[in-house]
Design an enzyme around this catalytic site. Structure first.
Site, short mmCIF file in Angstrom:
data_model
loop_
_atom_site.label_atom_id
_atom_site.label_comp_id
_atom_site.label_asym_id
_atom_site.label_seq_id
_atom_site.Cartn_x
_atom_site.Cartn_y
_atom_site.Cartn_z
N ASP A 1 -57.08 54.02 21.70
CA ASP A 1 -56.50 53.62 20.42
C ASP A 1 -55.06 53.17 20.68
O ASP A 1 -54.51 53.42 21.75
CB ASP A 1 -56.51 54.81 19.45
CG ASP A 1 -55.86 54.49 18.10
OD1 ASP A 1 -56.08 53.37 17.60
OD2 ASP A 1 -55.13 55.33 17.57
N SER A 2 -54.46 52.55 19.66
CA SER A 2 -53.06 52.14 19.78
C SER A 2 -52.11 53.34 19.79
O SER A 2 -50.95 53.20 20.15
CB SER A 2 -52.69 51.21 18.63
OG SER A 2 -52.96 51.84 17.40
N TYR B 1 -50.77 48.11 16.56
CA TYR B 1 -51.47 46.89 16.95
C TYR B 1 -51.65 45.94 15.75
O TYR B 1 -51.84 44.74 15.95
CB TYR B 1 -52.86 47.24 17.50
CG TYR B 1 -52.89 47.67 18.97
CD1 TYR B 1 -51.73 47.98 19.67
CD2 TYR B 1 -54.10 47.73 19.64
CE1 TYR B 1 -51.79 48.37 21.00
CE2 TYR B 1 -54.16 48.11 20.99
CZ TYR B 1 -53.00 48.43 21.66
OH TYR B 1 -53.05 48.81 22.97
N GLY B 2 -51.61 46.50 14.53
CA GLY B 2 -51.98 45.74 13.33
C GLY B 2 -51.21 44.44 13.12
O GLY B 2 -51.71 43.50 12.53
N CYS C 1 -59.83 52.02 17.53
CA CYS C 1 -58.70 51.36 16.86
C CYS C 1 -59.30 50.20 16.07
O CYS C 1 -60.06 49.39 16.61
CB CYS C 1 -57.73 50.84 17.93
SG CYS C 1 -56.55 49.63 17.33
N THR D 1 -57.95 47.50 14.67
CA THR D 1 -57.51 46.16 15.05
C THR D 1 -58.18 45.70 16.34
O THR D 1 -58.73 44.61 16.43
CB THR D 1 -55.98 46.14 15.22
OG1 THR D 1 -55.39 46.65 14.04
CG2 THR D 1 -55.48 44.74 15.48
N GLU E 1 -48.67 61.83 9.90
CA GLU E 1 -47.89 62.21 11.08
C GLU E 1 -46.85 63.29 10.77
O GLU E 1 -46.41 64.00 11.66
CB GLU E 1 -47.31 60.96 11.76
CG GLU E 1 -48.47 60.14 12.33
CD GLU E 1 -48.07 58.98 13.21
OE1 GLU E 1 -46.88 58.63 13.28
OE2 GLU E 1 -48.99 58.40 13.83
N CYS F 1 -58.75 53.32 8.45
CA CYS F 1 -57.64 53.54 9.40
C CYS F 1 -57.91 54.90 10.03
O CYS F 1 -58.28 55.85 9.33
CB CYS F 1 -56.30 53.55 8.65
SG CYS F 1 -54.93 54.19 9.63
N THR F 2 -57.73 54.97 11.33
CA THR F 2 -58.14 56.19 12.05
C THR F 2 -57.39 57.45 11.58
O THR F 2 -57.88 58.55 11.79
CB THR F 2 -57.96 56.02 13.57
OG1 THR F 2 -56.68 55.46 13.80
CG2 THR F 2 -59.04 55.12 14.13
N HIS F 3 -56.22 57.30 10.96
CA HIS F 3 -55.51 58.48 10.45
C HIS F 3 -56.13 59.04 9.17
O HIS F 3 -55.95 60.21 8.85
CB HIS F 3 -54.05 58.14 10.13
CG HIS F 3 -53.13 58.05 11.31
ND1 HIS F 3 -53.21 57.05 12.22
CD2 HIS F 3 -52.10 58.84 11.71
CE1 HIS F 3 -52.27 57.21 13.15
NE2 HIS F 3 -51.58 58.29 12.86
#
Lengths: 275, 275
Positions: free
Chosen positions: B14-15, B46-47, B77, B79, B156, B188-190
């Site tokens: 992932d980014s 990366y977006g 990821c 993107t 985060e 989105c992975t988050h």
């Protein structure tokens, strides 16, 4: 010094949109100067990157700005100011300044109890870059740093005085309030846009230092010293300023128009890796 | 197929830290597999980057993962899944999957009223990458996208169920609630970490699709099909998984330990540009 030299624009660069707060202060405080701005929106953020990478990026941007024939350069990015200014100063002949030194200097001159707070991104705070500069000026000053990672996205949402922003800021700043600081550096180029919210929370006894403003003042001094100050007023209808980015030019323009004192028509996307 | 091949680890990249939600689902759903994770924390996000750049970065990471002798690769990821999966599939011989297709596929199978919502970063939403995949599967589905730029920094900060996060989510999701969607992709992975907050706001009539979970299911299928499934249990004390990053290894480890079902001792920083 010939007239031509004075007529040249000032180059200002940042990792993204944040440096526009420096542009705003230059426009307000040295209104006769033309500006060429570059925002490295494709490679933002700089805070988590190594010194080597920041130096390589900054050199590319300086080459681009010099191709635009600027007479002086302002690094409107905390990370690049801390990591690249010294090397770049040795490499080019035109004047170049950053945002960290002017901010740190004024904070040292302002504090009476020798307790200074710094807020910034995680990268800025963990690198201790303001702390290092302040200690060089006055080793007796106690510096308290606090990372405020939600401030940048809140500013980019334009929720400047929103209750959510007030709540987030109240939590972030609680630690600093306990530390009895009398001076607080807004150590990220986005934060001056939260000045009024931060000021209300910290209270009147704490002086906020805006490095963007202090940098514009330092630039004005420098142009005087070097006899580079432009003496003829800009013609308003001529769009004297130029804006370049490495990506997402439209959202850059929208953000710029929400904070600058003049309307910008467009930001041009360039391939910075060609420089 | 010899035993050795099955014993090899799965490569996941992932980014940054977001792809750890995919790691979590793989650990939960295919617990016998070892994982080698790479988070490109130096070059995140990366977006906002071009397809060419994403492809170059992804190729470097695939070369690194292959140097770790992985038997399959998961692009965790959004993107990179959208922009690099097709090319990478042609270039390597081991199986490789992304997160976008499994998420889009399940959303199409889930919706009853043909109205699907997608939330993600600005980059994901403005590129319309989920919309494109969904339309390829079923052109009659109406897709409503909404960027939620504060979600990643809120995750985060680990403010997952905080009143601030609830207020922000309520505002972001209000538009989607008006659009009468019955299925919402956490694009989105988050975002799976905000699943409970988002679920409460959207209500029971809206099914949340978690591409991280769907990707783990697709990976399990694929390992079966290719006879690559590991059949021996992992020895817990042996730290079977390995984590690599391009920067800020310590904060990565802290985040990983806050969300993964097992403790990781360290993440190793590597220079990805060497690959």
């Amino acid at each position: 010094m010939c007239i031509d030299e004075k007529d040249k624009p000032i180059g200002i660069f940042d990792s993204g949109v944040g440096g526009l707060t420096v542009v705003r202060e230059v426009m307000r405080n040295i209104p006769k100067e033309r500006i060429v701005y570059f925002g490295d929106t494709a490679r933002v953020p700089y805070g988590s990157k190594s010194k080597e990478t920041i130096l390589r990026y900054s050199r590319q941007i300086v080459r681009f700005l010099r191709s635009q024939d600027v007479k002086a350069i302002v690094i409107a990015c905390n990370t690049a100011s801390a990591l690249a200014l010294e090397e770049l100063s040795r490499e080019i002949t035109i004047p170049i300044i950053g945002v960290v030194k002017p901010g740190a200097k004024v904070a040292c001159a302002t504090t009476k109890n020798n307790r200074v707070g710094v807020i910034g991104t995680k990268g800025t705070i963990s690198s201790g870059l303001y702390t290092d500069f302040i200690r060089q000026i006055n080793p007796h000053i106690h510096v308290v740093g606090k990372a405020c990672p939600l401030f940048v996205p809140l500013v980019e949402e334009n929720w400047l005085k929103d209750p959510v922003t007030v709540e987030v800021a109240t939590r972030y700043l609680a630690e600093l309030k306990e530390q009895n600081i009398d001076t607080l550096i807004l150590g990220c180029t986005h934060y001056p846009l939260l000045r009024s919210t931060i000021g209300k929370i910290m209270g009147e006894q704490v002086t906020l230092v805006n490095p963007a403003y202090e940098t514009a003042c330092r630039l004005r001094e420098l142009l005087h010293e070097e006899h580079l100050m432009n003496e003829t007023s800009l013609e308003e209808n001529k769009n004297p300023h130029r804006f370049y980015v490495s990506d997402a030019a439209e959202s850059f323009r929208d953000f710029a128009n929400s904070i600058l004192p003049c309307e910008i028509e467009k930001a041009k996307k360039i391939n910075i890796e060609d420089y």
